[in-house]
Write a protein that holds these residues in place. Structure first.
Motif, short mmCIF file in Angstrom:
data_model
loop_
_atom_site.label_atom_id
_atom_site.label_comp_id
_atom_site.label_asym_id
_atom_site.label_seq_id
_atom_site.Cartn_x
_atom_site.Cartn_y
_atom_site.Cartn_z
N LEU A 48 0.47 -0.90 0.07
CA LEU A 48 -0.07 -0.09 -0.10
C LEU A 48 0.94 1.24 -0.10
O LEU A 48 2.07 1.20 0.81
N TRP B 70 -5.50 5.31 -1.93
CA TRP B 70 -4.89 4.31 -2.08
C TRP B 70 -4.36 4.06 -3.56
O TRP B 70 -3.70 3.19 -4.05
N VAL C 159 -7.80 -3.17 -2.46
CA VAL C 159 -7.39 -2.97 -1.31
C VAL C 159 -7.65 -3.68 -0.26
O VAL C 159 -6.60 -4.43 1.11
#
Length: 595
Positions: free
Chosen positions: A64, A97, A104
């Motif tokens: 991430l 992100w 995610v």
RNA sequence: GCGCCUGUAGCUCAGAUGGAUAGAGCAACGGACUUCUAAUCCGUAGGCCGCAGGUUCGAGUCCUGCCAGGCGCGCCA
């Protein structure tokens, strides 16, 4: 009539105890995590921690984008198919992100720590939820916590020892309490209990409006009834109190002071006023006592005049110019602090208004060292909030330290027909009558099982016809059932559970797990009830817990042949009993051993 | 007229920080007691979440406007 008991809320004041936890949730959570042991670590917090850890690990590994760890949202899905806890952080952070939410969620799942097997199932679902199911046997820890803390379970440290005053009921001593006051009494008292459970140092106070015109009217009403008793024909004005209780008071005064009618009239009226107020107040005190409400302090409005506090307050505001003379009256400049207009504190005729003494009263509250003050008012007084809040602020007290709970008035019905309510006309149903008809437990629960700002239709006939089938008994029955199980277990000489029952891990039936999960929610329910000033949350929780216990009870036997399982289930039942007992006591409702 | 509150199943009401298929009780209908209290449980049925726009990947929930009800708008308390 009652000034205080009547009620509304205003935007700036809503900040007192924020309706949106976001304003306090973050700081609260971190401070709690720093006080290991002072708070009760819940399953939900474990989940939050693991999600946060997963994010950190994913960032560290480069999966991430590095950056600030977002506030982790963990919720309890409505459907069991979605597990026990779900986090929406993947949905919320997808944009930041720069990745589709499900991706995610996949990354979080890959970094999710579950070596101890706390979670039996972890999965990505829907648009990007990360769902987690707690292993059934892990819920046993909740039960251990309940048993080790007992009645302490459910407490939180929100208040951090702050002194808080809940001023409630405060009905004018001009007539008996009616049902509307009953609602205010139930809400205020339960609120005080919940705040105490949340770490506040709580004081309950009743403000006695024993000064002013209404008291003179009360004296005049009594005096006129006295004349009637003496055989004189009097015209009883419409603005006097019409109720029969005035006649009874008049009789009492005549017995105490037979010569009263030969006294100077002004003095006689004053005497009547004082005696009538005392007698009525004593009745109010008794009604509240039977309703289960006890105030720590009874504060006299007149005492603020006698001590010079009202004059002193006004004088100091005159010095600053916040109280000024206009058109022969003295005004308080409340409009500078959010009120619609300035308000009169001393009338042209030289008499102070109710507002004037209220300013002094609230200064007095803070001077006594209270960090926070909550007033419980009837909703018809909501227009009064801005001016009092302005006065508090003008007195140098931070606005957040003052808040008002508005309680909507009760619409009393009898068989669908509305019952007129007016103290002056003498037509009203008293709290006493309601208690006699349906009992204090039923009345309190009805008052507390709705949001205090939603209007309440209280139908006496309906309440009575539900005699055997209503939410209070439903909860009390769960308590009595459990007590009965233990009674029988004792008679049969069945061995009781141990301090920390290892066989609690045997409680893996769905009905058992549901009860344990509900028990795990209790601390958060209490905390939210305190934070949002919404006692009804406790009432709803108890109904849900009772329902889950009843369902369990009908599906499984507690006193079963398997001794280990039997002990485990007794352990479970006792845990439920502790919660039901504790929750009901927050609401001021009895938890009977048998019904 | 202005302000605040309320509007969710036939009735009374919940609904968490904006999350997945909107819940409970009562009332209705159908089942469950030789077994720890049947004041209980299981099942069925019941919904333009007041209306209309907007924001959002997503709205009962947030924003705007409107409708309906309650309360307030005093030199009363």
């Amino acid at each position: 009539m009652l000034s205080r008991l009547s009620s509304a809320k205003i935007r700036p004041l809503a900040r007192n105890l924020p309706r949106r936890p976001s304003q306090t949730a973050a700081p609260r959570d971190t401070s709690r995590d720093n006080h290991e042991g002072r708070r009760q670590q819940t399953m939900k917090h474990l989940m939050e921690t693991r999600v946060r850890d997963a994010i950190e690990k994913a960032m560290a590994s480069g999966a991430l984008l590095p950056g600030e760890i977002p506030g982790v949202v963990v919720e309890e899905p409505k459907s069991e198919d979605h597990g026990d806890y779900a986090t929406t952080v993947a949905l919320a952070m997808a944009k930041t992100w720069k990745m589709p939410p499900r991706n995610v969620a996949g990354i979080l799942l890959a970094h999710f720590g579950n070596d101890d097997g706390l979670f039996s199932r972890l999965e990505i679902a829907g648009p990007g939820f990360l769902n987690a199911t707690v292993a059934p046997s892990a819920w046993a820890d909740v039960l251990h916590t309940v048993h080790s803390l007992g009645s302490e379970y459910g407490k939180n440290t929100l208040g951090a020892g702050q002194k808080i005053m809940v001023e409630f009921v405060s009905a004018n001593p001009t007539g008996p309490l009616h049902v509307g006051h009953g609602r205010g009494a139930a809400v205020g008292d339960a609120m005080a209990n919940i705040l105490r459970h949340s770490g506040f140092d709580v004081t309950r106070e009743y403000y006695i409006n024993d000064s002013g015109r209404q008291i003179r009217t009360l004296g005049r009403s009594t005096y006129l009834r006295l004349k009637e008793l003496a055989g004189q024909t009097v015209e009883f004005p419409g603005d006097c109190y019409q109720g029969d209780y005035i006649r009874e008071i008049a009789r009492a005064v005549r017995e105490e002071t037979p010569g009263i009618l030969s006294m100077d009239e002004d003095a006689a009226v004053m005497l009547c006023a004082r005696r009538a107020a005392d007698i009525i107040l004593e009745g109010i005190r008794q009604d509240l006592c039977d309703f289960g409400v006890t105030h720590d302090i009874w504060f006299s409005e007149q005492s603020l005049y006698d001590s010079g506090a009202v004059d002193a307050a006004l004088e100091s505001f005159k010095q600053t110019g916040q109280v000024y003379l206009k058109d022969g009256a003295w005004w308080f400049a409340t409009s500078a602090l959010g009120d619609e207009k300035d308000r009169v504190v001393i009338r042209q005729n030289g008499l102070t208004t109710y507002f004037a003494s209220d300013i002094a009263y609230h200064q007095n509250k803070y001077a006594r060292g209270f960090d926070k003050v909550i007033d419980v008012w009837g909703a018809d007084h909501h227009g009064y909030i801005p001016r009092l809040a302005a006065a508090v602020e003008a007195s140098g007290i931070a606005r957040e330290r003052f808040s008002v709970i508005l309680v909507k008035l009760v619409n009393l019905l009898r068989g669908g027909e509305q019952v007129a309510m007016s103290t002056r006309s003498g037509e009203f149903v008293t709290l006493r009558e309601v208690m006699d008809e349906v009992g204090p437990d039923m009345a309190r629960f009805i008052f507390l099982s709705r949001h205090h700002e939603s209007p309440l239709d209280f139908d006496l006939e309906a309440a009575k016809s539900q005699e055997k089938d209503n939410p209070v008994f439903y909860i009390q029955y769960a308590h009595a059932r459990i007590a009965s199980i233990f009674k029988l277990a004792g008679e049969r000489g069945i061995p009781m559970f141990r301090e920390k029952e290892p066989s609690a891990r045997l409680l893996t039936e769905p009905e058992e797990t549901r009860v344990l999960k509900k028990m795990a929610q209790y601390p958060e329910v209490v905390e939210r009830a305190a934070l949002f000033q919404e006692p009804h949350r406790v009432a709803f929780f108890l109904t849900e817990l009772a329902a889950l216990f009843h369902a369990f009870y009908n599906q499984h036997r507690v006193l079963t042949e398997d001794p280990e399982l039997c002990r485990a289930r007794l352990y479970l039942a006792e845990g439920v009993r502790v919660l039901v007992h504790g929750g009901l006591s927050l609401l001021g409702v009895k938890a009977p051993e048998h019904m």
